[in-house]
Design a protein around this motif. Structure first.
Motif, mmCIF file in Angstrom:
data_model
loop_
_atom_site.group_PDB
_atom_site.id
_atom_site.type_symbol
_atom_site.label_atom_id
_atom_site.label_comp_id
_atom_site.label_asym_id
_atom_site.label_seq_id
_atom_site.Cartn_x
_atom_site.Cartn_y
_atom_site.Cartn_z
ATOM 1 N N ASP A 142 0.891 -1.255 0.025
ATOM 2 C CA ASP A 142 -0.191 0.209 -0.027
ATOM 3 C C ASP A 142 0.933 1.240 -0.074
ATOM 4 N N LEU A 143 2.129 1.046 0.589
ATOM 5 C CA LEU A 143 2.900 2.485 0.479
ATOM 6 C C LEU A 143 3.894 2.493 -0.581
ATOM 7 N N GLY A 144 3.749 1.418 -1.375
ATOM 8 C CA GLY A 144 4.429 1.458 -2.545
ATOM 9 C C GLY A 144 5.795 1.007 -2.807
ATOM 10 N N TYR A 145 6.056 0.125 -1.962
ATOM 11 C CA TYR A 145 7.407 -0.235 -1.684
ATOM 12 C C TYR A 145 7.575 -1.815 -2.374
ATOM 13 N N THR A 146 6.804 -2.293 -3.082
ATOM 14 C CA THR A 146 6.899 -3.477 -3.321
ATOM 15 C C THR A 146 6.600 -3.569 -5.157
ATOM 16 N N TYR A 147 7.101 -4.932 -5.614
ATOM 17 C CA TYR A 147 6.777 -4.889 -7.082
ATOM 18 C C TYR A 147 6.728 -6.605 -6.954
ATOM 19 N N GLU A 148 5.997 -7.025 -8.293
ATOM 20 C CA GLU A 148 5.861 -8.357 -8.339
ATOM 21 C C GLU A 148 7.009 -8.997 -9.484
ATOM 22 N N TYR A 155 8.633 -8.532 -4.196
ATOM 23 C CA TYR A 155 9.950 -8.091 -3.909
ATOM 24 C C TYR A 155 9.622 -6.620 -3.255
ATOM 25 N N TYR A 156 10.694 -6.385 -2.573
ATOM 26 C CA TYR A 156 11.013 -5.125 -1.865
ATOM 27 C C TYR A 156 11.850 -4.136 -2.732
ATOM 28 N N ASP A 157 11.306 -2.967 -3.084
ATOM 29 C CA ASP A 157 12.241 -2.204 -4.071
ATOM 30 C C ASP A 157 13.134 -1.180 -2.875
ATOM 31 N N THR A 191 19.947 -4.948 -4.730
ATOM 32 C CA THR A 191 19.719 -5.335 -3.256
ATOM 33 C C THR A 191 18.266 -5.621 -2.821
ATOM 34 N N ASP A 192 17.387 -5.546 -3.872
ATOM 35 C CA ASP A 192 16.068 -5.933 -3.817
ATOM 36 C C ASP A 192 15.873 -7.234 -3.015
ATOM 37 N N PHE A 193 14.717 -7.675 -2.263
ATOM 38 C CA PHE A 193 14.761 -8.790 -1.526
ATOM 39 C C PHE A 193 13.377 -9.275 -1.676
ATOM 40 N N GLY A 219 9.312 -14.446 2.912
ATOM 41 C CA GLY A 219 10.827 -14.300 2.707
ATOM 42 C C GLY A 219 11.175 -14.127 4.032
ATOM 43 N N TRP A 220 12.548 -14.670 4.136
ATOM 44 C CA TRP A 220 13.340 -14.841 5.516
ATOM 45 C C TRP A 220 13.327 -13.520 6.606
#
Ligand code: AMP
Ligand code: ZN
Length: 475
Positions: A142-148, A155-157, A191-193, A219-220
């Protein structure tokens, strides 16, 4: 008393200021339960314990959370690739993942207890907090930090988080050449995870859950952010872990948490240096001889000797493990026990002197409060034992405090030594000792050694004195 700790975030030793007066909340990254813990993992756990005991002795009410990682930790920490460590453990032992997790959690806790490490206030398993981890990913989305990445995961951008990498001064793993693997070329930044991984389509995973993005597993890094926030709140005092965790795992935990909680999420980051082997190589589960606490037990050491060995070093320095170093630690530890045993049986213990007690109490607590200098405290403990002006009652009271602070169980072992020394050996052991005396008189050294080994295996020590040999039960 003032407490000072080295904060990895600021790279300085800082005075500790609690968020809430009289309280300290801390989160320590716990074990991945796919195998036995090695003695390096356990070193980290002992330092966590000292941190906690030191705060308690300074009057704090401590809330300690340590997770049990039972899902999602892939064999490559840097790039979210490789097998799941848990699933691999299950395949190795032909058991279900759930059984593997339970078995190695129990084994871990046996080691934990044998090292006299205080149990955490909360010990959440990652698999019990899947809903919270999904919620964390949703918030970040929702905060715009992710992508698929289709077929891979959410993943986290990291480019969206301005402070990314601050914990290690901007040196982040993904910038290293070769840290990437093929399918992760789809990542926007090295560095995205992964926040959520999709289950593979060609095989069924034993641990998988439904989510808004499809069936998969977290993810871990997600578990530590989700569980710490849930159990300690959005802002807490201290976060700890081994030195390897700052660069990727903790850096990613911060990136996941601070957009949600606001910075700073954690006030002090404390990292413990590694236990290394003779050649300076980090102790690991795959290197050479596997060194778990069982290797120490099997060689006949009291597990407290390993704890004592750890406390002879400083947490910010790598500690070199060898059996010679263990022998030296064993001698040092036994020496203290011997002298405490004498204090306990002092025929004229006197009255406890509170002035002397307070002076020594503060003298011993001060170095531990000052960035956990346990070795310095151990020097004072030797001094205390040597000081003949302090009566036995005061020394006993001080050792009760020392046992609370360092958890080395000096009084318990000294009592056991006194009990062992007063125990009468059974007839068969006496007969063996007599046979050994005869063998020695006949200069049959081989036979004498053989008998000594038999006595030893039966749980007795044979000590040669000028007046003949003496049998003492082993403790
Ligand atoms: P793991 O079970 O691998 O997730 O690790 C549990 C804890 O042990 C983490 O805090 C690690 O940083 C720490 N650790 C791993 N290897 C070592 C080592 N050789 N010496 C000290 N701590 C370690
Ligand atoms: Zn963690």
């Amino acid at each position: 008393m003032t407490i000072r700790l080295f904060n990895t975030m600021t790279r300085k030793i800082e005075e500790f200021k609690p968020l809430v007066p009289g309280k300290m909340g801390f989160y320590s990254c716990g074990p991945t339960v796919y195998h036995y813990a090695h003695i390096g993992n356990l070193r980290t756990m002992v330092h966590n314990d000292i941190l906690k005991r030191m705060f308690i002795e300074n009057g704090y009410n401590v809330h300690h959370v340590m997770n049990i990682t039972d899902v999602g930790h892939l064999t490559s920490d840097d790039d979210d690739s490789g097998d799941d460590k848990m699933e691999r453990g299950a395949a190795r032992e032909n058991k279900s993942v759930w059984d593997i997790a339970q078995f190695y959690t129990d084994e871990f806790l046996r080691d934990y207890d044998d090292l006299n490490i205080m149990r955490p206030t909360d010990m959440p398993r990652a698999t019990d907090y899947i809903a919270e981890q999904i919620d964390l990913v949703k918030k970040l989305q929702d905060l715009g930090y992710t992508y698929e990445i289709p077929g891979d995961g959410i993943y986290y951008d990291t480019s969206k988080f301005a402070a990314y990498g601050q914990l290690t001064g901007g040196s982040v793993s993904g910038n290293r050449a070769g840290a990437r693997v093929e399918y992760n070329d789809a990542k926007r930044n090295p560095t995205d995870f992964a926040l959520w991984k999709f289950s593979p389509t060609d095989k069924k995973r034993q641990m998988e859950w439904d989510s808004p993005w499809g069936i998969g597993f977290p993810g871990w890094h997600a578990e530590c952010s989700a569980m710490s926030m849930k159990l300690l709140g959005n802002h807490f005092d201290i976060h700890t872990g081994g030195e390897d965790l700052s660069r990727v795992h903790h850096t990613n935990e911060i990136a996941q948490s601070e957009p949600i909680t606001g910075a700073p999420w954690v006030n002090y980051w404390v990292h413990f240096s590694f236990l290394v082997d003779k050649s300076g190589e980090k102790m690991s589960k795959s290197n050479g001889e596997f060194l778990g606490l069982d290797a120490i037990r099997k060689r006949g050491y009291d597990t407290m000797v390993y704890r004592y060995f750890i406390l002879l070093g400083h947490y910010q320095t790598q500690l070199r493990f060898s059996w010679d170093a263990m022998d030296a630690a064993s001698n040092g530890y036994k020496n203290i026990i011997r002298r405490v045993a004498d204090v306990l049986t002092d025929p004229a213990p006197g009255e406890r002197d509170s002035k002397v007690f307070n002076t020594w109490h503060d003298k011993i607590l001060a170095p531990v409060s000052d960035n956990m200098k346990t070795a310095e405290a151990l020097v004072y403990i030797q001094e205390l034992l040597r000081d003949t002006t302090i009566n036995a009652s005061t020394k006993i009271a001080l050792f009760e405090f020392i046992d609370r602070l360092l958890g080395l169980q000096f009084i318990d072992r000294a009592k056991r030594l006194n009990d062992a020394e007063s125990e009468t050996p059974p007839a068969d052991i006496v007969a063996l000792a007599d046979a050994r005396t005869t063998a020695k008189a006949e200069r049959n050294w081989g036979k004498a050694d053989e008998i000594r080994a038999q006595i030893d295996a039966a749980g007795w020590n044979i000590i040669d004195t000028p007046n003949g040999s003496k049998l003492v039960k082993k403790i």
